[in-house]
Design an enzyme around this catalytic site. Structure first.
Site, PDB file in Angstrom:
ATOM      1  N   HIS A  38     -24.244 -42.414   8.637  1.00 17.54           N
ATOM      2  CA  HIS A  38     -23.397 -40.865   8.753  1.00 17.54           C
ATOM      3  C   HIS A  38     -23.611 -40.154   7.923  1.00 17.54           C
ATOM      4  O   HIS A  38     -24.343 -40.192   6.716  1.00 17.54           O
ATOM      5  CB  HIS A  38     -22.039 -40.794   9.099  1.00 17.54           C
ATOM      6  CG  HIS A  38     -21.439 -42.463   9.913  1.00 17.54           C
ATOM      7  ND1 HIS A  38     -20.274 -41.158  10.545  1.00 17.54           N
ATOM      8  CD2 HIS A  38     -21.983 -43.001  10.567  1.00 17.54           C
ATOM      9  CE1 HIS A  38     -20.219 -42.223  11.333  1.00 17.54           C
ATOM     10  NE2 HIS A  38     -20.931 -42.937  11.649  1.00 17.54           N
ATOM     11  N   GLY A  39     -23.594 -39.002   7.791  1.00 18.44           N
ATOM     12  CA  GLY A  39     -23.579 -37.964   6.475  1.00 18.44           C
ATOM     13  C   GLY A  39     -25.072 -37.864   6.173  1.00 18.44           C
ATOM     14  O   GLY A  39     -26.147 -37.193   5.140  1.00 18.44           O
ATOM     15  N   ASP A  93     -17.872 -38.956  19.076  1.00 14.89           N
ATOM     16  CA  ASP A  93     -17.553 -39.269  17.482  1.00 14.89           C
ATOM     17  C   ASP A  93     -17.043 -39.144  16.342  1.00 14.89           C
ATOM     18  O   ASP A  93     -15.664 -38.184  16.713  1.00 14.89           O
ATOM     19  CB  ASP A  93     -19.320 -38.764  17.083  1.00 14.89           C
ATOM     20  CG  ASP A  93     -19.909 -39.101  15.411  1.00 14.89           C
ATOM     21  OD1 ASP A  93     -19.281 -40.927  15.348  1.00 14.89           O
ATOM     22  OD2 ASP A  93     -19.351 -38.495  14.894  1.00 14.89           O
ATOM     23  N   HIS A  94     -16.282 -40.365  15.376  1.00 10.30           N
ATOM     24  CA  HIS A  94     -15.521 -39.989  14.534  1.00 10.30           C
ATOM     25  C   HIS A  94     -14.022 -40.135  15.437  1.00 10.30           C
ATOM     26  O   HIS A  94     -13.328 -39.225  15.108  1.00 10.30           O
ATOM     27  CB  HIS A  94     -15.633 -38.915  13.704  1.00 10.30           C
ATOM     28  CG  HIS A  94     -16.546 -39.687  12.659  1.00 10.30           C
ATOM     29  ND1 HIS A  94     -16.033 -40.386  11.544  1.00 10.30           N
ATOM     30  CD2 HIS A  94     -17.649 -39.133  12.170  1.00 10.30           C
ATOM     31  CE1 HIS A  94     -16.786 -40.661  10.948  1.00 10.30           C
ATOM     32  NE2 HIS A  94     -17.424 -40.045  11.472  1.00 10.30           N
ATOM     33  N   ASN A  99     -27.284 -39.751  11.680  1.00 11.78           N
ATOM     34  CA  ASN A  99     -26.400 -39.213  12.598  1.00 11.78           C
ATOM     35  C   ASN A  99     -26.029 -38.525  11.631  1.00 11.78           C
ATOM     36  O   ASN A  99     -26.904 -37.982  10.290  1.00 11.78           O
ATOM     37  CB  ASN A  99     -24.406 -39.785  13.070  1.00 11.78           C
ATOM     38  CG  ASN A  99     -24.406 -40.491  13.133  1.00 11.78           C
ATOM     39  OD1 ASN A  99     -24.924 -41.204  13.811  1.00 11.78           O
ATOM     40  ND2 ASN A  99     -22.930 -40.514  13.647  1.00 11.78           N
ATOM     41  N   ASP A 142     -13.063 -44.088  14.952  1.00  8.42           N
ATOM     42  CA  ASP A 142     -12.814 -44.543  12.938  1.00  8.42           C
ATOM     43  C   ASP A 142     -11.623 -44.429  13.164  1.00  8.42           C
ATOM     44  O   ASP A 142     -10.762 -43.770  12.567  1.00  8.42           O
ATOM     45  CB  ASP A 142     -13.459 -42.467  13.041  1.00  8.42           C
ATOM     46  CG  ASP A 142     -13.470 -42.236  11.299  1.00  8.42           C
ATOM     47  OD1 ASP A 142     -13.371 -43.240  10.326  1.00  8.42           O
ATOM     48  OD2 ASP A 142     -13.594 -41.656  10.554  1.00  8.42           O
ATOM     49  N   SER A 175     -17.852 -34.771  18.552  1.00  9.47           N
ATOM     50  CA  SER A 175     -16.947 -35.609  17.574  1.00  9.47           C
ATOM     51  C   SER A 175     -15.409 -34.805  18.202  1.00  9.47           C
ATOM     52  O   SER A 175     -15.328 -33.653  18.739  1.00  9.47           O
ATOM     53  CB  SER A 175     -17.381 -35.378  16.097  1.00  9.47           C
ATOM     54  OG  SER A 175     -17.491 -33.372  16.127  1.00  9.47           O
ATOM     55  N   GLU A 179     -16.698 -47.655  11.391  1.00  7.65           N
ATOM     56  CA  GLU A 179     -17.313 -47.855  10.318  1.00  7.65           C
ATOM     57  C   GLU A 179     -16.181 -48.692   9.251  1.00  7.65           C
ATOM     58  O   GLU A 179     -15.013 -48.488   9.177  1.00  7.65           O
ATOM     59  CB  GLU A 179     -16.607 -46.373  10.284  1.00  7.65           C
ATOM     60  CG  GLU A 179     -17.145 -45.836   8.286  1.00  7.65           C
ATOM     61  CD  GLU A 179     -17.166 -44.570   8.525  1.00  7.65           C
ATOM     62  OE1 GLU A 179     -17.829 -43.540   8.987  1.00  7.65           O
ATOM     63  OE2 GLU A 179     -16.474 -44.191   7.215  1.00  7.65           O
ATOM     64  N   THR A 198     -24.656 -31.521  10.048  1.00  4.96           N
ATOM     65  CA  THR A 198     -25.198 -29.994   9.237  1.00  4.96           C
ATOM     66  C   THR A 198     -26.825 -29.786   9.132  1.00  4.96           C
ATOM     67  O   THR A 198     -26.892 -28.481   9.364  1.00  4.96           O
ATOM     68  CB  THR A 198     -24.455 -30.315   7.728  1.00  4.96           C
ATOM     69  OG1 THR A 198     -23.593 -30.848   7.833  1.00  4.96           O
ATOM     70  CG2 THR A 198     -24.339 -29.025   6.698  1.00  4.96           C
TER      71      THR A 198
END
Length: 284
Positions: free
Chosen positions: A208-209, A81-82, A230, A103, A47, A133, A233
Site C-alpha cells: 500500500h502507499g 479497498d480498506h 496499490n 482493514d 475504497s 493488513e 495519489t
C-alpha cells in the site's frame, strides 16, 4: 472481456499487478486505457473513503466501474479497498467485486484476527478473495501520518505467519516503509524485511502507499516478492495538475468535458508508466 476474479488475475500474472484507486468514472476509464496501452492486467479498486465521497452509496460507482472494466480489452478485476464497516463487505458480492481488503488494523490483534476471520469465512464462501493488513501503513485520510520507522509500524514476519494461519486470508498487505497519500516519491522500502516476510508467508503480498515509492524501489520490491501494488495519489496528482493547467490556459472554458478529457489522458499515461515499471520495464 469479462471481469476476472482478483485471485485468478494475480495467480496468472507475471510481474507485479497494479491496483489503482477509482474515485470517479473518469478514473476507471483512465485506468483501463492505461492498462490497455501497457497490455497488462489491472485491478480497479474502490475504497470505503471513495464510497463515503459518493454519499455512502456503493451501487452507482461500483456498477459504473464494473461496466468500464467489463468492456476492457485486458483482464481487469474489481476490488473493494480498506473496508472497516462490515455492512460494506457484506454487500460486496452483489455488486460485482472479486475481492475485498478488510482493514481491521486499528483493532487489537485478537480482535483483528476475529473480525478478519469472520469476513474471510463469509466472502470466501461467495467466491471472493480477501486481503488484510498487518502492521501500520500511515497516511490514510483523516489519520495523522505515521512514521514508517515508528516502533510497531512495520510488519513482523513471525506475527504475519501466525496471522495468516489464524485468519485464512488470501493476501496480506504489509508495512515495509511506504505510506499512504505521499505527494513526493522518496520512500525507501525495507527490502530485507520484504524477503523475510516472503519466506514466512506463502501467499501474495500487497504494497500500500506505492505512489511515494520511486520506480527503482517498486521494481525491486516486485522482484523481491511483492505482488499487488496499490497506487492512488499519483493518479490524482496527474489528474489535478492537468485540470489546473487546462483551466489556467483556457480560463473562459465552462465545458468540463474538455479539461476532464485531458485529465483522463494524463492519468492514463501515469497508469501506463507504473504498469511498465511493475512488469519489469526500465524505470524512467
Amino acid at each position: 472481456m469479462t471481469l476476472v476474479n482478483t485471485g485468478e488475475l494475480l495467480e496468472d500474472s507475471r510481474g507485479g499487478v497494479g491496483a489503482f484507486n477509482v474515485i470517479t468514472i473518469e478514473h476507471a476509464e483512465a485506468i483501463v486505457d492505461g492498462a490497455a496501452r501497457a497490455r497488462r492486467p489491472v485491478i480497479l479498486q474502490i475504497s470505503e473513503n471513495a464510497i463515503k465521497f459518493h454519499r455512502g452509496q456503493i451501487g452507482p460507482i461500483a456498477a459504473a466501474t464494473a461496466a468500464v472494466a467489463d468492456a476492457a480489452d485486458i483482464p481487469a478485476a474489481l476490488h473493494l479497498d480498506h473496508v472497516t464497516d462490515p455492512s460494506l463487505w457484506e454487500v460486496a458480492p452483489q455488486h460485482g467485486f472479486g475481492s475485498v481488503m478488510i482493514d481491521a488494523s486499528k483493532l487489537p490483534y485478537e480482535d483483528n484476527v476475529a473480525e478478519t476471520g469472520r469476513a474471510v469465512e463469509f466472502l470466501n464462501s461467495r467466491g471472493l478473495w480477501v486481503e488484510s493488513e498487518l502492521g501500520q501503513v500511515g497516511g490514510k485520510e483523516g489519520e495523522p501520518p505515521v512514521s514508517a520507522h515508528a516502533p510497531g509500524a512495520r510488519t513482523d514476519p513471525a506475527e504475519a505467519a501466525a496471522y495468516v494461519a489464524a485468519t485464512g486470508v488470501d493476501a496480506l498487505a504489509v508495512a515495509v516503509g511506504s505510506s499512504h497519500a505521499m505527494t513526493t516519491r522518496e520512500a525507501l522500502l525495507d527490502h530485507d524485511l520484504i524477503a523475510e516476510i516472503r519466506a514466512a508467508v506463502q501467499l501474495p503480498l500487497v504494497l500500500h502507499g506505492s505512489s511515494g515509492v520511486p520506480d527503482a524501489e517498486l521494481a525491486r520490491a516486485v522482484a523481491g516478492g511483492m505482488v499487488k501494488i496499490n497506487i492512488g495519489t499519483a493518479l490524482n496528482i496527474a489528474f489535478t495538475r492537468a485540470v489546473a493547467d487546462d483551466l489556467a490556459a483556457h480560463p473562459d472554458n465552462v465545458d468540463p468535458r474538455k479539461y476532464l478529457a485531458r485529465a483522463r489522458d494524463a492519468m492514463a499515461a501515469a497508469v501506463e508508466h507504473f504498469l511498465g515499471v511493475l512488469a519489469g520495464g526500465t524505470p524512467a
